[in-house]
Design a protein around this motif. Structure first.
Motif, short mmCIF file in Angstrom:
data_model
loop_
_atom_site.label_atom_id
_atom_site.label_comp_id
_atom_site.label_asym_id
_atom_site.label_seq_id
_atom_site.Cartn_x
_atom_site.Cartn_y
_atom_site.Cartn_z
N MET A 77 0.83 -1.20 0.00
CA MET A 77 0.00 0.00 0.00
C MET A 77 0.87 1.26 0.00
SD MET A 77 -3.38 -0.54 0.13
CE MET A 77 -4.04 0.86 1.03
N THR A 78 0.52 2.19 -0.85
CA THR A 78 1.20 3.47 -0.88
C THR A 78 0.23 4.55 -0.44
OG1 THR A 78 2.67 2.79 -2.70
CG2 THR A 78 2.43 5.17 -2.30
N ASP A 79 0.47 5.09 0.74
CA ASP A 79 -0.43 6.09 1.31
C ASP A 79 0.21 7.47 1.19
OD1 ASP A 79 -2.34 4.14 2.20
OD2 ASP A 79 -0.94 3.64 3.82
N VAL A 80 -0.58 8.41 0.69
CA VAL A 80 -0.07 9.75 0.41
C VAL A 80 -0.95 10.79 1.11
CG1 VAL A 80 0.45 11.44 -1.38
CG2 VAL A 80 0.83 9.00 -1.82
N VAL A 81 -0.33 11.83 1.64
CA VAL A 81 -1.06 12.97 2.18
C VAL A 81 -0.57 14.21 1.45
CG1 VAL A 81 0.60 13.31 4.06
CG2 VAL A 81 -1.71 14.28 4.24
N ARG A 82 -1.47 15.09 1.10
CA ARG A 82 -1.08 16.32 0.40
C ARG A 82 -1.52 17.54 1.20
NH1 ARG A 82 -5.41 16.86 -4.64
NH2 ARG A 82 -7.29 16.34 -3.45
N VAL A 83 -0.77 18.62 1.06
CA VAL A 83 -1.10 19.88 1.71
C VAL A 83 -1.48 20.88 0.63
CG1 VAL A 83 -0.26 21.82 3.08
CG2 VAL A 83 0.39 19.48 3.70
N ILE A 84 -2.67 21.45 0.77
CA ILE A 84 -3.16 22.48 -0.15
C ILE A 84 -3.26 23.77 0.64
CG2 ILE A 84 -5.01 23.16 -1.72
CD1 ILE A 84 -3.68 20.54 -2.53
N ARG A 85 -2.57 24.80 0.19
CA ARG A 85 -2.63 26.07 0.92
C ARG A 85 -2.28 27.21 -0.01
NH1 ARG A 85 0.29 29.85 3.22
NH2 ARG A 85 2.25 28.91 2.56
#
Length: 237
Positions: free
Chosen positions: A1-9
């Motif tokens: 599993m490849t889990d990704v979190v992104r930051v939008i700002r």
């Protein structure tokens, strides 16, 4: 599993041209390139990029005071994600708080990836952050000074309400002759005892809430500009 979190700002300053929509699109593409099985989003919207390093401790607008950022740090430390991604490093932080997030990612074995290139040289990075922080601080001070300058001179500050517009110098409010007849009509019908809903239905181009804003929220701005023989003016006297 490849889990990704992104930051939008997006920065609160007007110089920031990377739209939130653009960031959502390009980070989604980057996540797909990384083979993401899951993609979590820390969407901060229009939020300052400065933390306790540059703001007062009681400033709730600090980046590190945002609950979403605190959750991000906890998740990074716990090894929740394989990658933390953003359009560029300034989306995450514009001061030394970036190193706090870097450390949390290191502890949890999370790799940082960006759509746009960021400086690899640590000295370059440091100089860039300092310059950006100082530039931002100057922009804030200039903005505050401009607002105070207008207030001291009695100029209107803010977006002109319906029916009014700035004069040619951008200082005082004057009648917007395209919308002003509606203002006069609203007050005329109100003097005849019509409800907000009935006034809205009678005029047809303004909502019930819009009628309320005219009669309640900005009443004095309108009354001082109505002709002396208008029924709303004479009844107020």
């Amino acid at each position: 599993m490849t889990d990704v979190v992104r930051v939008i700002r997006q920065s609160q300053g007007t110089e920031d041209s990377i739209s939130l929509k653009q960031q959502r699109n390009n980070t989604r593409e980057l996540a797909e390139e990384l083979g993401a099985d899951s993609l979590d989003t820390i969407d901060l919207g229009n939020t300052s990029g400065f933390s306790l390093f540059y703001k007062d401790s009681d400033d709730n607008g600090r980046l590190d005071a945002q609950p979403e950022v605190q959750e991000l740090i906890s998740g990074l430390r716990a090894g929740k994600w394989n990658y933390l991604i953003a359009h560029d490093d300034t989306r995450i932080a514009r001061d030394e708080y970036f190193s706090v997030i870097q450390h949390a990612a290191l502890v949890g074995g999370c790799e940082l990836r960006f759509v746009s290139d960021v400086p690899d040289d640590r000295l370059t990075f440091r100089i860039q952050r300092v310059v950006e922080a100082e530039t931002k601080a100057k922009e804030i001070e200039k903005s505050k000074a401009a607002v105070e300058h207008r207030r001291e001179r009695g100029y209107y500050h803010g977006t002109p309400p319906f029916g009014l517009e700035f004069d040619s110098e951008g200082e005082y409010l004057v009648k917007d002759m395209d919308e002003w007849p509606i203002i006069e009509r609203v007050f005329e019908l109100r003097e005849r005892g019509l409800s907000y809903r009935n006034i809205s239905d009678e005029i047809g181009t303004i909502s019930k809430s819009g009628v309320g804003n005219i009669i309640r929220e900005n009443r004095e701005l309108y009354l001082t500009r109505l002709d002396a023989n208008h029924p709303a003016v004479s009844s107020a006297d």
